[in-house]
Design a protein around this motif. Structure first.
Motif, PDB file in Angstrom:
ATOM      1  N   ARG A  91       0.827  -1.204   0.000  1.00 52.78           N
ATOM      2  CA  ARG A  91       0.000   0.000   0.000  1.00 52.78           C
ATOM      3  C   ARG A  91       0.861   1.254   0.000  1.00 52.78           C
ATOM      4  N   ILE A  92       1.493   1.514  -1.135  1.00 51.89           N
ATOM      5  CA  ILE A  92       2.369   2.677  -1.245  1.00 51.89           C
ATOM      6  C   ILE A  92       1.670   3.801  -2.002  1.00 51.89           C
ATOM      7  N   CYS A  93       2.104   5.017  -1.713  1.00 52.94           N
ATOM      8  CA  CYS A  93       1.595   6.207  -2.397  1.00 52.94           C
ATOM      9  C   CYS A  93       2.775   6.976  -2.964  1.00 52.94           C
ATOM     10  N   LEU A  94       2.578   7.578  -4.127  1.00 49.93           N
ATOM     11  CA  LEU A  94       3.610   8.436  -4.709  1.00 49.93           C
ATOM     12  C   LEU A  94       3.414   9.865  -4.225  1.00 49.93           C
ATOM     13  N   PHE A  95       4.506  10.605  -4.145  1.00 46.86           N
ATOM     14  CA  PHE A  95       4.406  12.011  -3.780  1.00 46.86           C
ATOM     15  C   PHE A  95       3.765  12.795  -4.923  1.00 46.86           C
ATOM     16  N   PRO A  96       3.185  13.967  -4.628  1.00 46.58           N
ATOM     17  CA  PRO A  96       2.559  14.776  -5.680  1.00 46.58           C
ATOM     18  C   PRO A  96       3.514  14.987  -6.854  1.00 46.58           C
ATOM     19  N   THR A  97       2.993  14.830  -8.034  1.00 46.71           N
ATOM     20  CA  THR A  97       3.710  14.931  -9.324  1.00 46.71           C
ATOM     21  C   THR A  97       4.728  13.810  -9.510  1.00 46.71           C
ATOM     22  N   GLY A  98       4.741  12.820  -8.618  1.00 46.49           N
ATOM     23  CA  GLY A  98       5.737  11.756  -8.697  1.00 46.49           C
ATOM     24  C   GLY A  98       5.684  10.966  -9.989  1.00 46.49           C
ATOM     25  N   LYS A  99       4.515  10.450 -10.327  1.00 45.81           N
ATOM     26  CA  LYS A  99       4.413   9.622 -11.516  1.00 45.81           C
ATOM     27  C   LYS A  99       4.727  10.426 -12.773  1.00 45.81           C
ATOM     28  N   GLU A 100       4.154  11.614 -12.878  1.00 42.52           N
ATOM     29  CA  GLU A 100       4.384  12.435 -14.062  1.00 42.52           C
ATOM     30  C   GLU A 100       5.868  12.779 -14.220  1.00 42.52           C
ATOM     31  N   THR A 101       6.513  13.077 -13.115  1.00 45.28           N
ATOM     32  CA  THR A 101       7.939  13.424 -13.160  1.00 45.28           C
ATOM     33  C   THR A 101       8.782  12.239 -13.595  1.00 45.28           C
ATOM     34  N   LEU A 102       8.510  11.069 -13.037  1.00 46.93           N
ATOM     35  CA  LEU A 102       9.281   9.881 -13.391  1.00 46.93           C
ATOM     36  C   LEU A 102       9.098   9.512 -14.857  1.00 46.93           C
ATOM     37  N   LEU A 103       7.879   9.584 -15.340  1.00 44.19           N
ATOM     38  CA  LEU A 103       7.628   9.255 -16.745  1.00 44.19           C
ATOM     39  C   LEU A 103       8.309  10.250 -17.678  1.00 44.19           C
ATOM     40  N   GLU A 104       8.318  11.519 -17.282  1.00 46.16           N
ATOM     41  CA  GLU A 104       8.970  12.523 -18.121  1.00 46.16           C
ATOM     42  C   GLU A 104      10.478  12.338 -18.111  1.00 46.16           C
ATOM     43  N   LEU A 105      11.051  12.022 -16.963  1.00 42.10           N
ATOM     44  CA  LEU A 105      12.489  11.761 -16.899  1.00 42.10           C
ATOM     45  C   LEU A 105      12.861  10.574 -17.782  1.00 42.10           C
ATOM     46  N   SER A 106      12.034   9.542 -17.740  1.00 41.98           N
ATOM     47  CA  SER A 106      12.274   8.373 -18.579  1.00 41.98           C
ATOM     48  C   SER A 106      12.165   8.740 -20.056  1.00 41.98           C
ATOM     49  N   ARG A 107      11.169   9.549 -20.392  1.00 41.36           N
ATOM     50  CA  ARG A 107      10.985   9.967 -21.780  1.00 41.36           C
ATOM     51  C   ARG A 107      12.200  10.757 -22.278  1.00 41.36           C
ATOM     52  N   ARG A 108      12.802  11.512 -21.385  1.00 42.58           N
ATOM     53  CA  ARG A 108      13.969  12.308 -21.761  1.00 42.58           C
ATOM     54  C   ARG A 108      15.235  11.468 -21.926  1.00 42.58           C
ATOM     55  N   GLY A 109      15.175  10.230 -21.491  1.00 47.12           N
ATOM     56  CA  GLY A 109      16.323   9.347 -21.681  1.00 47.12           C
ATOM     57  C   GLY A 109      17.099   8.991 -20.440  1.00 47.12           C
ATOM     58  N   PHE A 110      16.648   9.420 -19.259  1.00 46.48           N
ATOM     59  CA  PHE A 110      17.321   9.045 -18.027  1.00 46.48           C
ATOM     60  C   PHE A 110      16.984   7.602 -17.655  1.00 46.48           C
ATOM     61  N   ARG A 111      17.978   6.843 -17.214  1.00 45.10           N
ATOM     62  CA  ARG A 111      17.739   5.527 -16.621  1.00 45.10           C
ATOM     63  C   ARG A 111      17.332   5.753 -15.172  1.00 45.10           C
ATOM     64  N   LEU A 112      16.280   5.085 -14.743  1.00 46.23           N
ATOM     65  CA  LEU A 112      15.755   5.280 -13.391  1.00 46.23           C
ATOM     66  C   LEU A 112      15.736   3.961 -12.639  1.00 46.23           C
ATOM     67  N   GLY A 113      15.806   4.045 -11.325  1.00 47.94           N
ATOM     68  CA  GLY A 113      15.751   2.835 -10.523  1.00 47.94           C
ATOM     69  C   GLY A 113      15.782   3.163  -9.041  1.00 47.94           C
ATOM     70  N   MET A 114      15.982   2.141  -8.234  1.00 49.26           N
ATOM     71  CA  MET A 114      15.938   2.313  -6.791  1.00 49.26           C
ATOM     72  C   MET A 114      17.046   1.523  -6.125  1.00 49.26           C
ATOM     73  N   ILE A 115      17.648   2.124  -5.092  1.00 50.50           N
ATOM     74  CA  ILE A 115      18.621   1.454  -4.235  1.00 50.50           C
ATOM     75  C   ILE A 115      18.017   1.464  -2.846  1.00 50.50           C
ATOM     76  N   THR A 116      17.655   0.296  -2.351  1.00 53.02           N
ATOM     77  CA  THR A 116      16.862   0.245  -1.128  1.00 53.02           C
ATOM     78  C   THR A 116      17.399  -0.732  -0.104  1.00 53.02           C
ATOM     79  N   ASN A 117      17.464  -0.291   1.144  1.00 53.70           N
ATOM     80  CA  ASN A 117      17.704  -1.195   2.260  1.00 53.70           C
ATOM     81  C   ASN A 117      16.359  -1.797   2.631  1.00 53.70           C
ATOM     82  N   SER A 118      16.188  -3.072   2.373  1.00 54.28           N
ATOM     83  CA  SER A 118      14.858  -3.651   2.531  1.00 54.28           C
ATOM     84  C   SER A 118      14.920  -5.159   2.711  1.00 54.28           C
ATOM     85  N   PHE A 119      13.908  -5.681   3.386  1.00 57.89           N
ATOM     86  CA  PHE A 119      13.765  -7.139   3.434  1.00 57.89           C
ATOM     87  C   PHE A 119      12.861  -7.617   2.304  1.00 57.89           C
TER      88      PHE A 119
END
Length: 225
Positions: A91-119
């Motif tokens: 049950r996660i939520c994105l911050f305001p403008t999160g999805k739009e920003t990520l999609l636009e960054l991807s469209r511009r050619g940036f590689r995106l991902g996550m580095i997470t300390n997690s189980f």
């Protein structure tokens, strides 16, 4: 030049309306064990969870160890609690403008991902982002439980760089904790702060998530891609 942006997970790339561990503990109390101490249970669960960050304990073992410590032995009860953990964690939520920003960054050619300390394994977290239509994040998630290294250890940052095939110097890391930002800097990544305490703000700091769109020039195409 920055060609890729890696994000911390909870608190940076997404948030939850309620702490999923406490929600799970309250579920155990309300559904299965009326005298269960939810706050004490959360402390025990979080301890097992943190111990798994560097690898050596699989996610299912974390839940199992917690249930053993809580003396919950009934197989059906254990299976139900394990399923609820999955449900609440998703049950996660994105911050305001999160999805739009990520999609636009991807469209511009940036590689995106996550580095997470997690189980949570990367495959599980990837499913969260695919459900949100963000394959651009899902395709490059590095989780500490999978790689056996957790932030600020260099290994987890370098595992991300290797995963996307870029040198650390061409990667920005967006985080909110001093230790993870310092870890990124130590391997050559550009630290970018977001939603952090004022005293640990980096030179590159996001007031709002969409500030990322103004932070870096559009990357040049990478040869062979």
């Amino acid at each position: 030049m920055i060609n890729a942006i890696a994000f911390d997970g909870n608190g940076v790339l997404y948030y939850r309306d309620r702490d999923f561990v406490l929600s799970l503990m309250e579920y155990i109390r309300d559904r299965h064990v009326p005298d269960f101490d939810a706050q004490a249970g959360a402390t025990v669960f979080n301890d097992f969870m943190r111990r798994s960050f560097g690898g050596g304990i699989e996610k299912k073992e974390v839940v199992g160890l917690f249930l053993d410590a809580s003396r919950i032995a009934d197989p059906e009860m254990r299976a139900d609690i394990a399923q609820k953990e999955v449900e609440y964690s998703r049950r996660i939520c994105l911050f305001p403008t999160g999805k739009e920003t990520l999609l636009e960054l991807s469209r511009r050619g940036f590689r995106l991902g996550m580095i997470t300390n997690s189980f949570q394994p990367a495959a599980e977290k990837a499913s969260w982002f695919r459900a949100l239509g963000l394959d651009c994040i899902a395709d490059a998630i590095v989780s500490s439980i999978d790689v056996g290294s957790s932030k600020p250890n260099p290994g987890i940052y370098l595992a991300f760089a290797k995963r996307i095939g870029l040198c650390p110097e061409s990667i920005a890391f967006v985080g909110h904790e001093a230790f993870e930002l310092e870890g990124a800097r130590a391997v050559g990544m550009l630290p970018v702060s977001f939603r952090c305490a004022p005293e640990i703000r980096e030179k590159c700091h996001l007031g709002v998530f969409s500030d990322l769109l103004d932070l870096f020039p559009v990357p040049e195409p990478i040869p062979g891609r």
